[in-house]
Design an enzyme around this catalytic site. Structure first.
Site, PDB file in Angstrom:
ATOM      1  N   ASP A  92       0.871  -1.177   0.000  1.00  0.00           N
ATOM      2  CA  ASP A  92       0.000   0.000   0.000  1.00  0.00           C
ATOM      3  C   ASP A  92       0.905   1.223   0.000  1.00  0.00           C
ATOM      4  OD1 ASP A  92      -2.093  -1.769   0.314  1.00  0.00           O
ATOM      5  OD2 ASP A  92      -2.826  -0.914   2.201  1.00  0.00           O
ATOM      6  N   HIS A 148       4.346  -7.677   0.016  1.00  0.00           N
ATOM      7  CA  HIS A 148       3.845  -8.942  -0.510  1.00  0.00           C
ATOM      8  C   HIS A 148       4.470  -9.275  -1.863  1.00  0.00           C
ATOM      9  CE1 HIS A 148       0.560  -9.552   2.489  1.00  0.00           C
ATOM     10  NE2 HIS A 148       0.779  -8.250   2.643  1.00  0.00           N
ATOM     11  N   SER A 252       8.785   3.187   4.838  1.00  0.00           N
ATOM     12  CA  SER A 252       9.792   3.751   3.955  1.00  0.00           C
ATOM     13  C   SER A 252       9.390   3.592   2.509  1.00  0.00           C
ATOM     14  CB  SER A 252      11.167   3.143   4.210  1.00  0.00           C
ATOM     15  OG  SER A 252      12.141   3.862   3.485  1.00  0.00           O
TER      16      SER A 252
END
Length: 285
Positions: A92, A148, A252
């Site tokens: 995200d 992921h 980050s």
């Protein structure tokens, strides 16, 4: 390169690694339950974090670090259907840069270059990404901070570079030369299989000030410990989109590299704006 802002110039003298280690220690402290929940709610409200998406209720998290590295409820980030060449977003975040890798060079911001070979230090044959693509994904404090797997394939290698810990934000990317080369980072490399045959994908997890933890999930390490400054080969360990790749301890940037013999046939379907885990960001065209 324009003159550095005062806040960034002062960071030259700040002990960034020591400060980051202290921040990590504080984030991992356990407080009495009532105080802990108040701190977490204040943090969530300040950054606009969606608590309804979290796997657990806020009172179940034992520290700020535990909350920051939270998992989401099952089904919150479904993977888009696989098509030839499909690469799904690993995080995200927000796409802040993208482009082609030419003459071993990527663009950081405002035309500032950095090098492919140094970025992929300890990863063999970085030249396989020449004429490929890069997509830079920034994670803000409000974002979900697990990374992921973006592709169906076989894991080939992992590495880590100790590096520095400069901030990774708009000011830093516009002023600090070779920022992503300089900072601490961990890299995960996979070769596409099935409909992704001919593609090579690297996820580079870039640390920042107060973000010392760029962690590759143990499942990809074959029982080994990732060294501070080295890498090692992985013997074709199968991976599938959506599996956990790693986690940031306090946010980050992820640099996604797409290379291989069929990289020229691959095109991004999303090259700017907000993205979510599992959203398709490119395919063969």
């Amino acid at each position: 390169m324009s003159a550095w802002p005062l806040s960034l110039s002062l960071l030259r003298f700040y002990p960034k690694k020591m400060g980051s280690a202290l921040a990590g220690w504080l984030m991992s402290r356990h407080f009495p339950k009532t105080i802990q929940e108040l701190l977490l709610r204040s943090f969530a409200n300040h950054y606009g974090i969606d608590l309804d998406a979290a796997e657990k209720s806020i009172g179940e998290y034992k520290s700020l670090q535990d909350f920051f590295t939270r998992r989401l409820k099952p089904g919150m980030r479904p993977q888009e259907q696989m098509v030839p060449g499909a690469i799904n977003c690993p995080v995200d975040g927000q796409i802040i840069a993208h482009g082609r890798i030419q003459e071993g060079t990527l663009i950081q911001a405002k035309g500032m270059p950095y090098g492919l070979a140094e970025l992929l230090k300890y990863i063999p044959s970085a030249e396989r990404f020449e004429n490929g693509h890069f997509i830079t994904l920034y994670l803000s404090p409000k974002d979900y901070h697990r990374i992921h797997v973006p592709i169906e394939g076989m894991v080939q290698a992992v590495s880590r570079v100790e590096g520095e810990l400069w901030p990774v934000n708009n000011v830093s990317t516009a002023h600090v030369p070779k920022l992503y080369e300089r900072n601490r980072r961990a890299t995960w490399l996979a070769e596409g299989s099935g409909q992704n045959h001919g593609l090579l994908v690297a996820c580079v997890l870039v640390g920042a000030t107060h973000v010392g933890g760029c962690i590759i999930d143990d499942r990809w390490l074959n029982g080994n410990k990732l060294p501070k400054n080295a890498g090692f080969a992985i013997d074709n360990l199968p991976c599938n989109p959506g599996e956990e790749l790693g986690v940031f301890q306090f946010g980050s940037t992820v640099i996604l590299l797409i290379g291989g013999e069929r990289a020229d046939n691959w095109k991004p379907t999303k090259s700017e704006g907000i993205v979510k885990v599992g959203q398709r960001i490119g395919e063969f065209r």
